[in-house]
Design a protein around this motif. Structure first.
Motif, PDB file in Angstrom:
ATOM      1  N   UNK A 173       0.832  -1.211   0.000  1.00 31.42           N
ATOM      2  CA  UNK A 173       0.000   0.000   0.000  1.00 31.42           C
ATOM      3  C   UNK A 173       0.862   1.254   0.000  1.00 31.42           C
ATOM      4  N   UNK A 174       1.913   1.254   0.800  1.00 31.85           N
ATOM      5  CA  UNK A 174       2.800   2.429   0.830  1.00 31.85           C
ATOM      6  C   UNK A 174       3.484   2.637  -0.512  1.00 31.85           C
ATOM      7  N   UNK A 175       3.989   1.556  -1.100  1.00 30.28           N
ATOM      8  CA  UNK A 175       4.697   1.669  -2.376  1.00 30.28           C
ATOM      9  C   UNK A 175       3.746   2.102  -3.485  1.00 30.28           C
ATOM     10  N   UNK A 176       2.550   1.532  -3.509  1.00 34.85           N
ATOM     11  CA  UNK A 176       1.576   1.903  -4.536  1.00 34.85           C
ATOM     12  C   UNK A 176       1.180   3.358  -4.431  1.00 34.85           C
ATOM     13  N   UNK A 177       0.820   3.801  -3.234  1.00 31.80           N
ATOM     14  CA  UNK A 177       0.322   5.163  -3.109  1.00 31.80           C
ATOM     15  C   UNK A 177       1.414   6.188  -3.416  1.00 31.80           C
TER      16      UNK A 177
ATOM     17  N   UNK B  36      -8.984 -19.175  11.090  1.00 32.54           N
ATOM     18  CA  UNK B  36      -7.725 -19.780  10.658  1.00 32.54           C
ATOM     19  C   UNK B  36      -6.909 -18.874   9.742  1.00 32.54           C
ATOM     20  N   UNK B  37      -7.568 -17.898   9.118  1.00 31.55           N
ATOM     21  CA  UNK B  37      -6.850 -16.965   8.244  1.00 31.55           C
ATOM     22  C   UNK B  37      -6.810 -15.558   8.846  1.00 31.55           C
ATOM     23  N   UNK B  38      -6.902 -15.462  10.156  1.00 30.84           N
ATOM     24  CA  UNK B  38      -6.991 -14.142  10.791  1.00 30.84           C
ATOM     25  C   UNK B  38      -5.760 -13.281  10.516  1.00 30.84           C
ATOM     26  N   UNK B  39      -4.574 -13.877  10.474  1.00 30.71           N
ATOM     27  CA  UNK B  39      -3.374 -13.073  10.216  1.00 30.71           C
ATOM     28  C   UNK B  39      -3.437 -12.448   8.826  1.00 30.71           C
ATOM     29  N   UNK B  40      -4.012 -13.176   7.865  1.00 34.94           N
ATOM     30  CA  UNK B  40      -4.170 -12.629   6.512  1.00 34.94           C
ATOM     31  C   UNK B  40      -5.171 -11.468   6.545  1.00 34.94           C
ATOM     32  N   UNK B  41      -6.252 -11.653   7.300  1.00 28.82           N
ATOM     33  CA  UNK B  41      -7.246 -10.588   7.427  1.00 28.82           C
ATOM     34  C   UNK B  41      -6.648  -9.348   8.077  1.00 28.82           C
ATOM     35  N   UNK B  42      -5.887  -9.541   9.139  1.00 27.40           N
ATOM     36  CA  UNK B  42      -5.263  -8.399   9.821  1.00 27.40           C
ATOM     37  C   UNK B  42      -4.268  -7.686   8.917  1.00 27.40           C
ATOM     38  N   UNK B  43      -3.580  -8.443   8.071  1.00 27.97           N
ATOM     39  CA  UNK B  43      -2.677  -7.835   7.104  1.00 27.97           C
ATOM     40  C   UNK B  43      -3.432  -6.963   6.115  1.00 27.97           C
ATOM     41  N   UNK B  44      -4.552  -7.471   5.607  1.00 29.48           N
ATOM     42  CA  UNK B  44      -5.385  -6.684   4.697  1.00 29.48           C
ATOM     43  C   UNK B  44      -5.880  -5.419   5.388  1.00 29.48           C
ATOM     44  N   UNK B  45      -6.314  -5.555   6.630  1.00 29.09           N
ATOM     45  CA  UNK B  45      -6.814  -4.396   7.373  1.00 29.09           C
ATOM     46  C   UNK B  45      -5.725  -3.336   7.533  1.00 29.09           C
ATOM     47  N   UNK B  46      -4.502  -3.774   7.775  1.00 36.18           N
ATOM     48  CA  UNK B  46      -3.388  -2.834   7.913  1.00 36.18           C
ATOM     49  C   UNK B  46      -3.097  -2.136   6.588  1.00 36.18           C
ATOM     50  N   UNK B  47      -3.188  -2.895   5.497  1.00 34.09           N
ATOM     51  CA  UNK B  47      -2.991  -2.282   4.185  1.00 34.09           C
ATOM     52  C   UNK B  47      -4.073  -1.263   3.875  1.00 34.09           C
ATOM     53  N   UNK B  48      -5.307  -1.558   4.263  1.00 32.15           N
ATOM     54  CA  UNK B  48      -6.407  -0.613   4.070  1.00 32.15           C
ATOM     55  C   UNK B  48      -6.183   0.650   4.896  1.00 32.15           C
ATOM     56  N   UNK B  49      -5.684   0.512   6.096  1.00 32.57           N
ATOM     57  CA  UNK B  49      -5.375   1.679   6.922  1.00 32.57           C
ATOM     58  C   UNK B  49      -4.337   2.570   6.244  1.00 32.57           C
TER      59      UNK B  49
ATOM     60  N   UNK C  22      -3.980   2.929   3.031  1.00 33.40           N
ATOM     61  CA  UNK C  22      -4.680   3.649   1.966  1.00 33.40           C
ATOM     62  C   UNK C  22      -5.412   4.863   2.516  1.00 33.40           C
ATOM     63  N   UNK C  23      -6.004   4.708   3.671  1.00 34.55           N
ATOM     64  CA  UNK C  23      -6.786   5.802   4.247  1.00 34.55           C
ATOM     65  C   UNK C  23      -5.941   7.031   4.558  1.00 34.55           C
ATOM     66  N   UNK C  24      -4.642   6.845   4.663  1.00 36.73           N
ATOM     67  CA  UNK C  24      -3.773   7.971   4.964  1.00 36.73           C
ATOM     68  C   UNK C  24      -3.138   8.609   3.745  1.00 36.73           C
ATOM     69  N   UNK C  25      -3.501   8.140   2.532  1.00 41.78           N
ATOM     70  CA  UNK C  25      -2.849   8.673   1.325  1.00 41.78           C
ATOM     71  C   UNK C  25      -3.734   9.692   0.624  1.00 41.78           C
ATOM     72  N   UNK C  26      -3.177  10.337  -0.393  1.00 42.55           N
ATOM     73  CA  UNK C  26      -3.889  11.385  -1.112  1.00 42.55           C
ATOM     74  C   UNK C  26      -4.480  10.917  -2.436  1.00 42.55           C
ATOM     75  N   UNK C  27      -4.277   9.652  -2.810  1.00 37.63           N
ATOM     76  CA  UNK C  27      -4.835   9.154  -4.065  1.00 37.63           C
ATOM     77  C   UNK C  27      -6.351   9.063  -3.999  1.00 37.63           C
ATOM     78  N   UNK C  28      -6.969   8.992  -5.183  1.00 39.85           N
ATOM     79  CA  UNK C  28      -8.398   8.708  -5.293  1.00 39.85           C
ATOM     80  C   UNK C  28      -8.537   7.189  -5.380  1.00 39.85           C
ATOM     81  N   UNK C  29      -8.622   6.539  -4.228  1.00 42.48           N
ATOM     82  CA  UNK C  29      -8.622   5.080  -4.188  1.00 42.48           C
ATOM     83  C   UNK C  29     -10.004   4.544  -3.824  1.00 42.48           C
ATOM     84  N   UNK C  30     -10.239   3.290  -4.157  1.00 42.65           N
ATOM     85  CA  UNK C  30     -11.399   2.561  -3.677  1.00 42.65           C
ATOM     86  C   UNK C  30     -10.972   1.113  -3.444  1.00 42.65           C
ATOM     87  N   UNK C  31     -11.458   0.542  -2.366  1.00 38.00           N
ATOM     88  CA  UNK C  31     -11.140  -0.826  -1.945  1.00 38.00           C
ATOM     89  C   UNK C  31     -12.403  -1.639  -2.137  1.00 38.00           C
ATOM     90  N   UNK C  32     -12.413  -2.557  -3.109  1.00 34.67           N
ATOM     91  CA  UNK C  32     -13.596  -3.346  -3.434  1.00 34.67           C
ATOM     92  C   UNK C  32     -13.403  -4.777  -2.959  1.00 34.67           C
TER      93      UNK C  32
END
Length: 208
Positions: free
Chosen positions: A86-90, A127-140, A142-152
């Protein structure tokens, strides 16, 4: 015609995003880790890229109008991968003037009927909670960047054997029982590039 760069183009969601964009006549650059292993990605420009590396993103995305990220790397701890990507993309996309980013998300981080993330609702499999938490961190990130993003995100999960129906709908909340074909989620992804309806927010998508 829109010039679209798709990161993670070798995966199931990424391939369908590429196919949907080409179906509509857009120009597509498909970014994968190893182009030699993706000879079936035809009628598009295929380039090597690392979605966690800002310079690599800049090289792949320069000259494009919008980006899709469907990337995942199961060999890297999820929190590390999704925050760094997320950091590299934004940063990388902003540096080369690509301001619209559409990200393939995960249902478990989306609000369920209770208003809490699905992964926190009673009975949700962990059983996949660590993967979910990783996604949640990546979404966070995105919320701090200036791009026009959408998470679908699919409202529940993908129908891995499902075929394209040509339809989808925006869901009011996540639903573990919901299923959607990759090809139908791809329609939503490209719709959000052609005619952006959601900005700087996370949205659940379900079957019709």
């Amino acid at each position: 015609m829109v010039n679209i760069v798709v990161f993670g183009a070798g995966g199931r969601a990424g391939r369908q995003a590429v196919a949907e964009a080409r179906r509509r006549g857009h120009q597509v650059t498909a970014v994968v880790r190893e182009p030699a292993g993706h000879g079936d990605l035809t009628d598009v420009r295929v380039v090597a890229g690392d979605v966690t590396d800002k310079a690599s993103i800049e090289h792949a995305a320069a000259g494009h109008d919008a980006a899709v990220s469907a990337a995942a790397d199961l060999s890297v701890p999820p929190h590390e991968f999704f925050t760094s990507s997320s950091r590299a993309l934004t940063t990388g996309l902003a540096n080369v003037g690509v301001h619209r980013l559409v990200v393939v998300g995960l249902a478990s981080v989306m609000p369920g009927a209770s208003g809490s993330p699905l992964m926190d609702e009673p009975g949700y499999p962990n059983e996949y909670r660590s993967f979910s938490l990783g996604h949640a961190a990546g979404l966070d990130e995105l919320r701090g960047c200036d791009l026009d993003w959408v998470y679908l995100a699919p409202a529940g999960d993908f129908d891995h054997a499902g075929t394209r129906t040509g339809r989808y709908q925006i869901a009011e909340h996540g639903d573990p029982a919901s299923r959607i074909a990759y090809a139908d989620l791809a329609i939503a992804l490209i719709d959000e590039i052609e005619t952006p309806r959601h900005h700087r927010t996370a949205v659940s998508v379900r079957e019709v």
